[in-house]
Scaffold this active site. Structure first.
Site, PDB file in Angstrom:
ATOM      1  N   ASP A  56       2.827  -6.476  -0.564  1.00 53.91           N
ATOM      2  CA  ASP A  56       2.785  -5.373   0.390  1.00 53.91           C
ATOM      3  C   ASP A  56       2.361  -5.856   1.780  1.00 53.91           C
ATOM      4  O   ASP A  56       1.692  -6.877   1.925  1.00 53.91           O
ATOM      5  CB  ASP A  56       1.768  -4.324  -0.062  1.00 53.91           C
ATOM      6  CG  ASP A  56       2.220  -3.548  -1.297  1.00 53.91           C
ATOM      7  OD1 ASP A  56       3.284  -3.863  -1.863  1.00 53.91           O
ATOM      8  OD2 ASP A  56       1.487  -2.618  -1.687  1.00 53.91           O
ATOM      9  N   HIS A 107       7.601   0.584   2.791  1.00 52.64           N
ATOM     10  CA  HIS A 107       6.133   0.773   2.688  1.00 52.64           C
ATOM     11  C   HIS A 107       5.638   1.574   3.905  1.00 52.64           C
ATOM     12  O   HIS A 107       4.521   1.375   4.345  1.00 52.64           O
ATOM     13  CB  HIS A 107       5.466  -0.599   2.594  1.00 52.64           C
ATOM     14  CG  HIS A 107       4.035  -0.574   2.134  1.00 52.64           C
ATOM     15  ND1 HIS A 107       3.575   0.226   1.106  1.00 52.64           N
ATOM     16  CD2 HIS A 107       2.932  -1.273   2.566  1.00 52.64           C
ATOM     17  CE1 HIS A 107       2.276   0.011   0.932  1.00 52.64           C
ATOM     18  NE2 HIS A 107       1.863  -0.876   1.814  1.00 52.64           N
ATOM     19  N   HIS A 111       2.035   2.558   8.095  1.00 54.49           N
ATOM     20  CA  HIS A 111       0.999   2.442   7.075  1.00 54.49           C
ATOM     21  C   HIS A 111      -0.106   3.491   7.175  1.00 54.49           C
ATOM     22  O   HIS A 111      -1.293   3.188   7.017  1.00 54.49           O
ATOM     23  CB  HIS A 111       0.407   1.020   7.103  1.00 54.49           C
ATOM     24  CG  HIS A 111      -0.127   0.556   5.777  1.00 54.49           C
ATOM     25  ND1 HIS A 111      -1.330   1.016   5.253  1.00 54.49           N
ATOM     26  CD2 HIS A 111       0.361  -0.316   4.867  1.00 54.49           C
ATOM     27  CE1 HIS A 111      -1.531   0.409   4.085  1.00 54.49           C
ATOM     28  NE2 HIS A 111      -0.535  -0.389   3.826  1.00 54.49           N
ATOM     29  N   HIS A 207      -0.825  -9.190  -1.292  1.00 53.46           N
ATOM     30  CA  HIS A 207      -0.514  -8.877   0.114  1.00 53.46           C
ATOM     31  C   HIS A 207      -0.127 -10.145   0.868  1.00 53.46           C
ATOM     32  O   HIS A 207      -0.892 -11.102   0.873  1.00 53.46           O
ATOM     33  CB  HIS A 207      -1.718  -8.203   0.776  1.00 53.46           C
ATOM     34  CG  HIS A 207      -2.024  -6.853   0.181  1.00 53.46           C
ATOM     35  ND1 HIS A 207      -2.679  -6.718  -1.026  1.00 53.46           N
ATOM     36  CD2 HIS A 207      -1.712  -5.609   0.613  1.00 53.46           C
ATOM     37  CE1 HIS A 207      -2.769  -5.422  -1.307  1.00 53.46           C
ATOM     38  NE2 HIS A 207      -2.192  -4.718  -0.341  1.00 53.46           N
TER      39      HIS A 207
END
Ligand SMILES: [Zn+2]
Length: 246
Positions: A56, A107, A111, A207
Protein backbone atom coordinates in the site's frame (compact mmCIF):
# COMPACT_ATOMS: atom_id res chain seq x y z
CA UNK A 1 -24.20 -12.53 -5.45
CA UNK A 2 -22.00 -13.71 -2.61
CA UNK A 3 -18.80 -15.35 -3.54
CA UNK A 4 -18.29 -18.49 -1.46
CA UNK A 5 -14.57 -17.76 -1.31
CA UNK A 6 -15.01 -14.64 0.75
CA UNK A 7 -14.50 -14.91 4.47
CA UNK A 8 -17.22 -14.01 6.88
CA UNK A 9 -19.98 -13.36 4.41
CA UNK A 10 -22.81 -11.53 6.12
CA UNK A 11 -26.19 -11.79 4.47
CA UNK A 12 -27.47 -8.78 6.34
CA UNK A 13 -27.48 -7.15 9.71
CA UNK A 14 -28.64 -9.42 12.50
CA UNK A 15 -30.55 -7.97 15.44
CA UNK A 16 -27.41 -8.32 17.54
CA UNK A 17 -25.36 -6.48 14.93
CA UNK A 18 -27.86 -3.66 14.81
CA UNK A 19 -27.79 -3.44 18.61
CA UNK A 20 -23.99 -3.48 18.50
CA UNK A 21 -23.92 -0.67 15.97
CA UNK A 22 -26.34 1.35 18.08
CA UNK A 23 -24.13 0.78 21.10
CA UNK A 24 -20.99 2.03 19.38
CA UNK A 25 -20.12 -0.89 17.13
CA UNK A 26 -19.84 1.56 14.25
CA UNK A 27 -16.14 1.95 14.88
CA UNK A 28 -15.73 -1.81 14.55
CA UNK A 29 -17.80 -1.99 11.37
CA UNK A 30 -16.06 1.03 9.85
CA UNK A 31 -12.44 0.20 10.65
CA UNK A 32 -11.93 -3.45 11.66
CA UNK A 33 -10.59 -5.28 8.60
CA UNK A 34 -12.60 -8.46 9.11
CA UNK A 35 -15.95 -6.78 9.73
CA UNK A 36 -18.55 -7.44 7.03
CA UNK A 37 -21.28 -5.35 8.68
CA UNK A 38 -20.93 -2.45 6.24
CA UNK A 39 -20.84 -4.64 3.15
CA UNK A 40 -19.02 -7.54 1.63
CA UNK A 41 -15.27 -7.25 1.21
CA UNK A 42 -12.61 -9.58 -0.13
CA UNK A 43 -10.17 -10.74 2.53
CA UNK A 44 -8.85 -14.27 1.98
CA UNK A 45 -10.51 -17.50 0.90
CA UNK A 46 -10.41 -20.96 2.46
CA UNK A 47 -7.25 -21.85 0.59
CA UNK A 48 -4.54 -22.47 3.16
CA UNK A 49 -1.13 -22.30 1.54
CA UNK A 50 -1.96 -19.31 -0.66
CA UNK A 51 -0.33 -15.99 0.18
CA UNK A 52 -1.09 -12.58 -1.36
CA UNK A 53 1.61 -10.00 -0.80
CA UNK A 54 -0.04 -6.58 -1.06
CA UNK A 55 1.74 -3.24 -0.92
CA UNK A 56 0.00 0.00 0.00
CA UNK A 57 0.76 3.73 -0.29
CA UNK A 58 3.03 3.72 -3.36
CA UNK A 59 4.22 4.24 -5.95
CA UNK A 60 7.31 5.59 -4.24
CA UNK A 61 10.34 6.47 -6.40
CA UNK A 62 12.83 5.38 -3.73
CA UNK A 63 11.31 2.09 -2.55
CA UNK A 64 9.03 0.70 -5.23
CA UNK A 65 11.88 0.04 -7.70
CA UNK A 66 13.82 -1.85 -5.00
CA UNK A 67 10.74 -3.85 -4.15
CA UNK A 68 10.22 -4.69 -7.83
CA UNK A 69 13.76 -6.06 -7.95
CA UNK A 70 13.16 -8.24 -4.88
CA UNK A 71 9.89 -9.56 -6.31
CA UNK A 72 11.57 -10.27 -9.66
CA UNK A 73 14.43 -12.10 -7.97
CA UNK A 74 11.87 -14.49 -6.44
CA UNK A 75 9.67 -14.53 -9.56
CA UNK A 76 6.67 -13.54 -7.41
CA UNK A 77 3.72 -11.38 -8.48
CA UNK A 78 2.13 -9.04 -5.93
CA UNK A 79 -0.73 -6.54 -5.65
CA UNK A 80 -0.04 -2.80 -5.35
CA UNK A 81 -2.73 -0.51 -3.96
CA UNK A 82 -1.65 2.84 -5.33
CA UNK A 83 -2.39 6.35 -4.10
CA UNK A 84 -3.79 8.24 -7.09
CA UNK A 85 -1.83 11.43 -6.66
CA UNK A 86 1.44 9.49 -6.35
CA UNK A 87 0.59 7.50 -9.46
CA UNK A 88 -0.03 10.73 -11.37
CA UNK A 89 3.43 11.92 -10.29
CA UNK A 90 5.15 8.62 -11.23
CA UNK A 91 3.42 7.23 -14.32
CA UNK A 92 6.53 5.44 -15.60
CA UNK A 93 6.85 3.62 -12.30
CA UNK A 94 3.19 2.56 -12.46
CA UNK A 95 3.79 1.18 -15.96
CA UNK A 96 6.85 -0.66 -14.69
CA UNK A 97 4.79 -2.32 -11.95
CA UNK A 98 2.20 -3.45 -14.49
CA UNK A 99 4.78 -4.54 -17.06
CA UNK A 100 6.35 -6.83 -14.44
CA UNK A 101 3.02 -8.68 -14.16
CA UNK A 102 1.82 -7.24 -10.85
CA UNK A 103 -1.78 -6.24 -10.17
CA UNK A 104 -2.56 -2.61 -9.37
CA UNK A 105 -5.50 -1.39 -7.33
CA UNK A 106 -7.05 1.87 -6.18
CA UNK A 107 -6.05 3.19 -2.72
CA UNK A 108 -7.85 6.58 -3.11
CA UNK A 109 -6.47 9.85 -4.43
CA UNK A 110 -5.15 11.45 -1.24
CA UNK A 111 -5.52 8.74 1.44
CA UNK A 112 -8.26 10.19 3.68
CA UNK A 113 -10.27 8.05 6.08
CA UNK A 114 -13.31 7.55 3.88
CA UNK A 115 -15.41 6.35 6.83
CA UNK A 116 -15.71 10.04 7.70
CA UNK A 117 -15.69 11.63 4.22
CA UNK A 118 -18.74 13.17 2.55
CA UNK A 119 -20.31 11.14 -0.26
CA UNK A 120 -19.07 13.56 -2.94
CA UNK A 121 -15.54 13.29 -1.64
CA UNK A 122 -15.69 9.49 -1.61
CA UNK A 123 -16.84 9.48 -5.22
CA UNK A 124 -14.12 11.91 -6.28
CA UNK A 125 -11.32 10.08 -4.44
CA UNK A 126 -12.21 6.78 -6.09
CA UNK A 127 -13.14 8.03 -9.55
CA UNK A 128 -10.13 10.25 -10.03
CA UNK A 129 -7.76 7.49 -8.97
CA UNK A 130 -9.32 4.84 -11.21
CA UNK A 131 -9.33 7.19 -14.19
CA UNK A 132 -5.69 8.10 -13.62
CA UNK A 133 -4.58 4.48 -13.21
CA UNK A 134 -6.56 3.40 -16.27
CA UNK A 135 -5.06 6.17 -18.37
CA UNK A 136 -1.54 5.22 -17.29
CA UNK A 137 -1.89 1.45 -17.40
CA UNK A 138 -4.44 1.13 -20.18
CA UNK A 139 -6.60 -1.38 -18.32
CA UNK A 140 -9.57 -1.20 -15.95
CA UNK A 141 -8.94 -1.22 -12.21
CA UNK A 142 -10.86 -4.01 -10.48
CA UNK A 143 -9.79 -3.71 -6.83
CA UNK A 144 -9.93 -1.04 -4.15
CA UNK A 145 -8.45 -0.94 -0.66
CA UNK A 146 -9.84 1.75 1.63
CA UNK A 147 -7.14 3.79 3.38
CA UNK A 148 -6.85 2.68 7.05
CA UNK A 149 -9.53 0.09 6.23
CA UNK A 150 -12.00 2.94 6.82
CA UNK A 151 -15.39 2.45 5.21
CA UNK A 152 -19.11 2.66 5.49
CA UNK A 153 -21.79 1.22 3.18
CA UNK A 154 -21.58 4.19 0.77
CA UNK A 155 -17.83 3.70 0.34
CA UNK A 156 -18.20 0.05 -0.59
CA UNK A 157 -21.15 0.81 -2.88
CA UNK A 158 -19.14 3.53 -4.65
CA UNK A 159 -16.31 1.06 -5.21
CA UNK A 160 -18.68 -1.60 -6.60
CA UNK A 161 -20.37 0.98 -8.82
CA UNK A 162 -16.96 1.78 -10.30
CA UNK A 163 -16.38 -1.91 -10.97
CA UNK A 164 -14.06 -2.55 -8.04
CA UNK A 165 -14.11 -5.19 -5.33
CA UNK A 166 -13.18 -3.76 -1.92
CA UNK A 167 -10.19 -5.60 -0.44
CA UNK A 168 -9.20 -5.67 3.22
CA UNK A 169 -6.52 -7.94 4.79
CA UNK A 170 -5.90 -10.54 7.48
CA UNK A 171 -2.14 -10.20 8.06
CA UNK A 172 -0.66 -6.85 9.03
CA UNK A 173 1.90 -5.52 11.46
CA UNK A 174 3.11 -1.96 11.95
CA UNK A 175 5.81 -2.28 9.28
CA UNK A 176 5.61 1.50 8.73
CA UNK A 177 7.15 2.18 12.15
CA UNK A 178 9.18 -0.99 12.77
CA UNK A 179 12.92 -0.55 12.17
CA UNK A 180 13.67 -4.30 12.17
CA UNK A 181 12.85 -6.31 9.05
CA UNK A 182 13.29 -9.49 11.08
CA UNK A 183 10.57 -8.46 13.51
CA UNK A 184 8.19 -7.53 10.67
CA UNK A 185 8.81 -10.96 9.14
CA UNK A 186 8.34 -12.85 12.40
CA UNK A 187 5.10 -11.08 13.27
CA UNK A 188 3.66 -11.64 9.80
CA UNK A 189 4.82 -15.26 9.77
CA UNK A 190 3.01 -15.86 13.07
CA UNK A 191 -0.19 -14.44 11.56
CA UNK A 192 0.22 -16.35 8.29
CA UNK A 193 0.58 -19.58 10.24
CA UNK A 194 -2.39 -18.74 12.48
CA UNK A 195 -4.54 -18.13 9.38
CA UNK A 196 -3.34 -21.40 7.93
CA UNK A 197 -4.39 -23.28 11.08
CA UNK A 198 -7.82 -21.71 10.59
CA UNK A 199 -7.86 -23.01 7.01
CA UNK A 200 -7.36 -19.60 5.43
CA UNK A 201 -5.11 -18.00 2.87
CA UNK A 202 -3.18 -14.92 4.02
CA UNK A 203 -3.76 -11.44 2.64
CA UNK A 204 -0.58 -9.69 3.78
CA UNK A 205 -0.16 -5.91 3.91
CA UNK A 206 3.19 -4.16 3.67
CA UNK A 207 3.99 -0.58 2.64
CA UNK A 208 6.31 0.54 -0.16
CA UNK A 209 5.36 4.18 0.40
CA UNK A 210 3.79 6.49 2.94
CA UNK A 211 0.72 8.66 2.69
CA UNK A 212 2.42 11.18 4.99
CA UNK A 213 6.05 11.32 3.92
CA UNK A 214 7.54 10.48 0.52
CA UNK A 215 10.95 10.16 2.19
CA UNK A 216 9.80 7.59 4.77
CA UNK A 217 12.16 4.62 5.14
CA UNK A 218 10.56 1.49 3.72
CA UNK A 219 13.74 -0.59 3.83
CA UNK A 220 12.41 -2.91 6.57
CA UNK A 221 9.17 -3.50 4.63
CA UNK A 222 11.00 -4.33 1.41
CA UNK A 223 13.46 -6.58 3.22
CA UNK A 224 10.64 -8.33 5.08
CA UNK A 225 8.90 -9.02 1.75
CA UNK A 226 12.10 -10.71 0.55
CA UNK A 227 12.36 -12.75 3.75
CA UNK A 228 8.74 -13.92 3.49
CA UNK A 229 9.24 -15.00 -0.12
CA UNK A 230 12.41 -16.88 0.79
CA UNK A 231 10.68 -18.56 3.73
CA UNK A 232 7.47 -19.61 2.00
CA UNK A 233 8.32 -19.99 -1.66
CA UNK A 234 9.02 -23.72 -1.42
CA UNK A 235 5.87 -24.60 0.51
CA UNK A 236 3.27 -21.94 -0.44
CA UNK A 237 1.82 -20.30 -3.51
CA UNK A 238 2.06 -16.52 -3.95
CA UNK A 239 -0.95 -15.04 -5.75
CA UNK A 240 -2.39 -11.65 -6.65
CA UNK A 241 -5.80 -10.87 -5.16
CA UNK A 242 -7.62 -11.36 -8.47
CA UNK A 243 -6.93 -15.09 -8.01
CA UNK A 244 -9.54 -14.89 -5.24
CA UNK A 245 -12.35 -13.39 -7.28
CA UNK A 246 -14.02 -10.27 -6.02
ZN1 LIG B 1 -2.64 3.27 3.02
Amino acid sequence: MYDPLVVGVSAGLSAAAVAGLAAGGCAYAAMWPASQLFGRTLIAPARPGELALTFDDGPNPAWTPRLLEVLASHDVRATFFLVGRYAQAEPALVRRIVAAGHLIGNHSWSHPNLAFAAAGRVEEELTRTSQTLEQIAGAPVGYFRPPFGGRRPEVLRAARRLGMAPVLWNAMTSDWSEPSADRVTEKLAATIERMERRGRAANIVLHDGSHLDMAANRGPSVAAAGQLMARYQGSHRFVTVDAWGG
